[in-house]
Each structure stands twice: as C-alpha cells, then as structure tokens.
Design an enzyme around this catalytic site. Structure first.
Site, PDB file in Angstrom:
ATOM      1  N   HIS A 170      82.108 -24.774   9.177  1.00  0.00           N
ATOM      2  CA  HIS A 170      80.673 -24.639   9.438  1.00  0.00           C
ATOM      3  C   HIS A 170      79.874 -25.848   8.958  1.00  0.00           C
ATOM      4  O   HIS A 170      78.747 -26.073   9.407  1.00  0.00           O
ATOM      5  CB  HIS A 170      80.146 -23.365   8.770  1.00  0.00           C
ATOM      6  CG  HIS A 170      79.024 -22.713   9.525  1.00  0.00           C
ATOM      7  ND1 HIS A 170      77.922 -23.403   9.978  1.00  0.00           N
ATOM      8  CD2 HIS A 170      78.828 -21.424   9.910  1.00  0.00           C
ATOM      9  CE1 HIS A 170      77.102 -22.574  10.591  1.00  0.00           C
ATOM     10  NE2 HIS A 170      77.634 -21.364  10.577  1.00  0.00           N
ATOM     11  N   SER A 171      80.422 -26.653   8.060  1.00  0.00           N
ATOM     12  CA  SER A 171      79.693 -27.832   7.605  1.00  0.00           C
ATOM     13  C   SER A 171      79.493 -28.843   8.728  1.00  0.00           C
ATOM     14  O   SER A 171      78.567 -29.670   8.682  1.00  0.00           O
ATOM     15  CB  SER A 171      80.428 -28.506   6.444  1.00  0.00           C
ATOM     16  OG  SER A 171      81.687 -29.010   6.852  1.00  0.00           O
TER      17      SER A 171
END
Length: 528
Positions: free
Chosen positions: A169-170
């Site tokens: 998700h980063s």
C-alpha cells in the site's frame, strides 16, 4: 468468482509458488545500487506511506481468455515507466526512508503457481479463493519494488483465467492503482482508445469544499456563504463531541501533561485511539492479532439497480451502498446473535476518502496518455472519516438508505477528513514513526469495519491484451475482522469482503445477506 458454500479445498500452494523465472531470485549487483546524487535518488517516503507498512492491496481480476504471458509481459514492460513507484524501493539515508529508482524486469514480478490439479478440477472456484487467501502468508522480496502479478490459468465459474495483483500500500492508494491499470487498458469495443469512464463528478475541489453557486443573485450567494458556516459548525461539533467522550471516559489518564494536552487538541485522534466500539460478533475479543488469516470473496450486484434506487430516493450511489451495507450487517447480526430486533447498535467504520482536488479517474488517465504522468497525484492521497453504522431492523427497507444519506451529508459538511490526515502527519513528525504506527493501528483496532468504494470503467475493457470480466480489489494487514469494498465495472458493481475466517466462518451467508438486502431495498424503491 462469487463465493458459495463449500469447505476449503487443498488447492492452496503447499510451498512458495513457482514463478516463470528459471534462475534463483537473487538481486543482481546493479539492481539496487543508487546514490544520492544520481537519477535514482527521489523524494522522501511520505508520512502516509510510512504508516502503510503492514498493509497490502490484493486485486483479483477475472479474465475472459486464457493467459498469454508474452503479450501481458510486453504490455507491462511498455507501460511501466509511466509510474515511478513501480520502479522504486524504499532505502534509508541518514535514518530517513526515501524512494530509490532501481532497474526492473517484469518477469521477476510474475508468479505462475503450481496447484493441486485434482483440487482444481473438483472445485476451481474454491481453488482460486484458497490461493488468494494464501498470499498473506507469502513474504515479498524487499530488494525489488513491492508488486506482483499472480496468474491462475484455468477456468472458474466467472472467468476463463484469473490474475491476482498484490501491491504494497505504500506504493499508492486505490485511485493510483486503478489509474495505472486503466492506462494499460483499452476499450473492448474499440481497442484503439482508452476505456470509457463514468461521467466526471461535479465537484472540482476537495470533498468538503462548498460548491460555488451556479446562478447569479443574492440568494445563491448567501446560500454559498452559509455553507461555510455549516462546515465550521459541523467541524466544531465533531471535535467537541469527541472531547466530551474522552473526558467522560478518562481515556488520557496516565499520560504526561504535555501529551495529554496534545490529545485534547487532537480529540479526533484520541477518539480513534481510546474509544472502542462495543464487542460484537463482528470483532475479535483480542485486538492484538493485527493480521488475521483472511478470505477474499465477492458478489455481483446490478449497477443499474443501484442507480435506480439512487434516483428514486434522490441520493448518491455511495448513500445507497452504505445503506445496503447497514441493512446486510443488521440482517446478519440479528440472525446470528439472537438479540431482539428492537435493539439498536452503533458501530463505527473507517472510511478512507480521496483528498485529490480532481478525483476523476478519466482525468488522471488522460494526463498519462498525453505524457503528463508526473502531474498525476500518485501515492496515497487519503484522509479518514469515522463513519457510524447503525444496526437495526426496519420495517421500511428504504430507512437504511435515508439514514445513510443523512449521515454522509453530515460528514461531507465537516473538516474531519482534513483533521485526520494533517494531524496524523503532524503526530508522526513530532513523535516519530512508532507513535504514528500506534495511532494507525488503534484507529482500526478500536473500530469495527472498513468501508471503501471505487469507480471503474463504464464499459468492457481489455487489459494488457486480455478481456476483463470483473475487478475485485481488497486489502489485508489491518486487525478488523471485516473490510468491505465496492467496485463498479461496466453494468455491475462488486461487493468484496475481506473477512477474518475465524470470526466469519459462514462468510457466504454474509454475502447472501448483501444480495437479499439489496433486493428488498430495490423492491421497496420500485413502489415509490
């Protein structure tokens, strides 16, 4: 693959899936080199991206043709330079994480697993479900950018083959990932153009920004001015209400005066940290399990029927989806718990909100096609709203939609989403990553569910040379037992559930409750 009743099969891989690579996965000597003064040195990792450390996005895409790996690889290789994050890893320089560009070979990120052929033949849908559920147990190679494509090249009930994308998700939020996917897609009707997207939303600013009057005159102007007073009032009420609840619960006892004072100023954060939802059958009694084993299941609904309900009640699509969710959760809860139907229970959901001033997927894709990919707001551009969900049994099914509309209208006229974003970043900068991660964890642990919705193409598409049948995004890496996503595509909308299988062993029944509740609401709307 719509989930159906059935026991888990042995289709999950017995070991690390076999990829198409023929050499060991050892990073090449020149793959991860970088220096601060060359072209690979990029900007620092954003505070939001740093908080996403345990969270991964999983997107299941049903394909309408068998896998053509050379065609897919060629498309991805040509489209990859459009998004620098897919060519970057996190490195630490002077104690600060930064994005560093590395050389990427698409083949190193493709996985073709070997599954039990007997289990696949007996129940291909269950084999797909089992494999997707197994991904959270498989670590990713952090010497390379954190994304993978997994291909299951056998037919299921919905698709000829299945692609599963796993992304940390980063690298970006749902809008970033959907923008990248659609920039690699084409219209099935006309492969020379991009897929048609839904009509661009009317707003051109932040979600909370009052819209300028469309007509001249004193009355429209006064209404516009008053909308700012409503915005300020609702924000003050939100913060004041949270503060009162904190003081009553003495939630800040035991902290130093400095930190306690800071919590009072950031009352909404303290609410997330300390004010817990009541324990129900939707929550684990032990919230120390941050990443429980999950199942990812989905069910198709008619987008035309969603719009029919929207027009009948004069609300938004999101109002309908929140109302349907409340109805489905209420139906499931009261049947399972045996509590009186007259009871009313309030649960809270974490609702991520896209903070981009231009939220249109079509606009982002057009910028990429015109060579302006750097102008796209990539990454994680998210704020959070704590959205209440009311569990109750109503005689009128449309009561769920009306209640949802009232709640969402109230949230739109508040700066809560801005406070949750900016103050979380401030807390991270003042107290460090560990404190920020603690807030992020408690936000999810002290609420019951997560809820998101995404807009997809308005027509059938081809992605990297393969027809797309459905798109089903989800996530794992948060402690909530139930995470809900809605994804539109063509004339359908998918409800996707990421469920803790220990809390929801009968998750297929929960999906049935969504379908049944939606049907009841649609029938009621048709009688207006």
């Amino acid at each position: 693959m719509d989930a159906s009743n059935g026991s888990s099969s042995a289709a999950a891989p017995r070991s690390r899936p076999l990829s198409i690579r023929t050499k060991p996965r050892a990073p090449a000597a020149d793959t991860d080199k970088w220096t601060a003064d060359d072209s690979t040195a990029e900007e620092p990792v954003s505070p939001t991206a740093r908080l996403m450390e345990p969270v991964y996005i999983v997107v299941t895409i049903g394909l309408g043709s068998p896998l053509d790996l050379p065609v897919f690889t060629a498309h991805m290789t040509s489209g990859l330079p459009r998004y620098s994050r897919f060519q970057s890893i996190q490195v630490t320089e002077d104690g600060k994480p930064r994005w560093a560009r590395v050389k990427v070979k698409v083949e190193d990120h493709i996985v073709v697993p070997t599954l039990d052929p007997v289990a696949v033949a007996a129940n291909p849908d269950q084999s797909v479900e089992d494999y997707v559920a197994s991904l959270f147990t498989l670590p990713m190679d952090r010497s390379r950018p954190l994304w993978e494509f997994h291909f299951l090249d056998f037919p299921s009930s919905e698709a000829t083959s299945t692609a599963v994308i796993r992304v940390h998700h980063s690298l970006g939020d749902g809008m970033s990932l959907m923008t990248l996917l659609m920039s690699s897609a084409s219209s099935a009707a006309d492969p020379t153009r991009l897929p048609a997207m839904p009509k661009q939303p009317e707003r051109t600013g932040a979600i909370y920004a009052p819209q300028r009057p469309r007509f001249s005159g004193i009355m429209p102007f006064l209404a516009w001015v008053c909308s700012y007073f409503v915005l300020a009032w609702n924000t003050m009420v939100d913060v004041a209400a949270f503060t009162i609840r904190i003081i009553r619960k003495k939630a800040i006892a035991g902290y130093s005066p400095a930190i306690a004072g800071y919590f009072k100023l950031c009352a909404f954060i303290a609410t997330i940290m300390f004010l817990r939802d009541p324990h129900t059958l939707f929550k684990r009694s032990d919230d120390t399990v941050f990443n429980p084993p999950r199942r990812f299941v989905h069910r198709s609904l008619s987008l035309d029927d969603v719009k029919f309900i929207k027009n009948a009640i004069n609300c938004t699509v999101n109002d309908v989806l929140v109302g349907v969710t409340s109805a489905a959760l209420s139906r499931y809860y009261f049947r399972k718990s045996g509590n009186s139907n007259s009871d009313k229970i309030l649960l809270r959901s974490v609702l991520p909100v896209n903070l981009r001033s231009t939220p249109s997927l079509q606009t982002n894709v057009n910028m990429i096609e015109s060579g302006k990919s750097d102008d796209v707001a990539w990454g994680n551009q998210l704020g959070y709203i704590i959205l209440p969900f009311h569990l109750a049994m109503h005689d009128d099914p449309l009561a769920y939609i009306r209640k949802a509309k009232k709640t969402l209208d109230r949230k739109k006229s508040s700066l809560e989403v801005v406070f949750t974003c900016k103050m979380s970043e401030l807390f991270l900068k003042m107290f460090g990553v560990k404190a920020g991660a603690f807030i992020f964890r408690r936000m999810f642990a002290n609420t019951t569910i997560s809820f998101t919705s995404m807009i997809g193409p308005a027509e059938q598409t081809n992605w990297c040379g393969h027809p797309v049948v459905f798109i089903a995004p989800s996530v794992y890496g948060v402690p909530q037992a139930l995470i809900m996503h809605y994804q539109s595509y063509g004339s359908t909308i998918k409800v996707i559930l990421s469920v803790d299988k220990e809390i929801f062993p009968d998750y297929s029944q929960l999906l049935d409750d969504f379908a049944d509740s939606f049907r009841c609401i649609k029938d009621a709307a048709s009688k207006i």
